[in-house]
Design an enzyme around this catalytic site. Structure first.
Site, mmCIF file in Angstrom:
data_model
loop_
_atom_site.group_PDB
_atom_site.id
_atom_site.type_symbol
_atom_site.label_atom_id
_atom_site.label_comp_id
_atom_site.label_asym_id
_atom_site.label_seq_id
_atom_site.Cartn_x
_atom_site.Cartn_y
_atom_site.Cartn_z
ATOM 1 C CG HIS A 1 17.720 13.304 29.099
ATOM 2 N ND1 HIS A 1 17.379 14.648 29.243
ATOM 3 C CD2 HIS A 1 18.333 13.243 30.487
ATOM 4 C CE1 HIS A 1 17.612 15.198 30.312
ATOM 5 N NE2 HIS A 1 18.439 14.475 31.283
ATOM 6 C CB CYS B 1 11.905 16.726 28.178
ATOM 7 S SG CYS B 1 12.640 16.939 26.445
HETATM 8 N N1 ARG Z 1 18.431 21.939 27.445
HETATM 9 C C1 ARG Z 1 18.131 20.667 28.144
HETATM 10 C C2 ARG Z 1 19.189 19.991 28.861
HETATM 11 O O1 ARG Z 1 20.052 19.723 28.215
HETATM 12 C C3 ARG Z 1 17.066 20.051 27.446
HETATM 13 C C4 ARG Z 1 16.397 18.893 28.425
HETATM 14 C C5 ARG Z 1 15.658 18.246 27.613
HETATM 15 N N2 ARG Z 1 14.946 17.264 28.620
HETATM 16 C C6 ARG Z 1 14.811 15.951 27.962
HETATM 17 N N3 ARG Z 1 14.308 15.052 28.847
HETATM 18 N N4 ARG Z 1 15.430 15.412 26.916
HETATM 19 O O2 ARG Z 1 19.121 19.654 29.851
#
Ligand code: ARG
Length: 297
Positions: free
Chosen positions: A195, A291
């Site tokens: 992300h 997040c």
């Molecule tokens: N386990 C979640 C996923 O893989 C973690 C999300 C974390 N969020 C972020 N914005 N990095 O989607």
């Protein structure tokens, strides 16, 4: 209004409409948080290893860190069977429309089927708050993971859009049109940084904290064009401790996973104050401070 490289950009930051700093934060309770499947490399080997009491304590400390800075959390209850819902930056992109001073959200289309059922809970939450709730056009078949990948340039109607793993670049064409906003797109290609918010944290209108190695030359040049101060986190702190998933709610304090020694020193030299928090249980799922919260107007 999608831009890949500085050579395509025909405007300055000051040409973008001004937007107030969001002062409210949404948090989702970690009651049903777990690592129950693997959808990013950080989750591998952590299925079933979450210590739920510790996770709750770490989440309470995060809530307190916001409240004690005058940013009062709105709480959305987590839902059983949705172990990643606690990462509430991903299901929507909140916006403030400068022309009408109206507030709303664009709903995400989660890439992982395991997370798709989270989105309607956020749609209801924002409908109840009286926000405009927008969906991407039906005709567009594209993934979009909200503020995991789409990040507002502080105080301006200008959006940064990461793509490559959870969001497709086409989503930004629709968002740009919907919100009448230019989007500076950044390609991601290291799966540990799946992300944009894992490698890019805006601190204020002039400063950003990044993990430099994930960006290609065009992306880096765009970042340098729009920020005067670019702070770089070292590989180990970015990859293992999610240093760039930090969050600066007020242009001064930077809430960050504890142990990011080098990053913290660089933040201090640039005039910021790191506030260390332990999010170790959430790191097992590939997430940290940024997040676990959603800033709204
Ligand atoms: N386990 C979640 C996923 O893989 C973690 C999300 C974390 N969020 C972020 N914005 N990095 O989607």
């Amino acid at each position: 209004m999608l831009y890949h490289a500085p050579s395509e950009v025909d405007f300055q930051l000051d040409d973008c409409a001004r937007v107030p700093v969001p002062t409210r934060v949404v948090l989702t309770t970690p009651t049903y948080f777990d690592v129950a499947y693997v959808i990013n490399p950080h989750m591998a080997h952590h299925v079933g290893t979450v210590d739920h009491d510790t996770a709750r304590r770490q989440w309470e400390a995060l809530r307190e860190a916001y409240a004690s800075r005058g940013v009062y959390p709105e709480i959305l209850e987590g839902v059983e069977g949705l172990p990643d819902m606690v990462f509430c930056a991903n299901q929507t992109l909140p916006f403030y429309r400068p022309t009408t001073a109206s507030r709303g959200v664009v709903l995400s289309r989660m890439h992982a089927p395991e997370r798709q059922a989270e989105v309607p809970h956020f749609a209801r939450f924002f409908e109840q708050l009286g926000y405009e709730v927008h969906r991407l056009p039906e005709s567009l078949d594209t993934d979009f993971e909200g503020m995991g990948d789409a990040i507002w340039h502080p105080e301006h109607h200008l959006l940064w859009g990461g793509y490559g793993f959870r969001t497709e670049r086409e989503a930004y064409a629709a968002i740009s049109e919907m919100l009448d906003v230019p989007v500076l797109t950044l390609r991601l290609d290291d799966p540990d940084f799946y992300h944009l918010d894992t490698c890019f944290s805006v601190l204020d209108a002039r400063s950003v904290l990044i993990y430099p190695d994930v960006f290609d030359a065009k992306g880096r040049a765009l970042i340098d064009r729009f920020f005067d101060t670019v702070i770089e986190a070292p590989d180990d702190e970015a990859r293992r401790l999610f240093a760039c998933n930090a969050h600066c709610p007020d242009g001064e304090h930077v809430l960050i996973q504890e142990g990011c020694t080098v990053t913290n020193e660089r933040l201090r030299s640039a005039g910021f104050t790191p506030v260390e928090l332990d999010t170790s249980e959430f790191l097992k799922s590939g997430g940290s401070v940024f997040c676990m919260k959603l800033m709204i107007w």
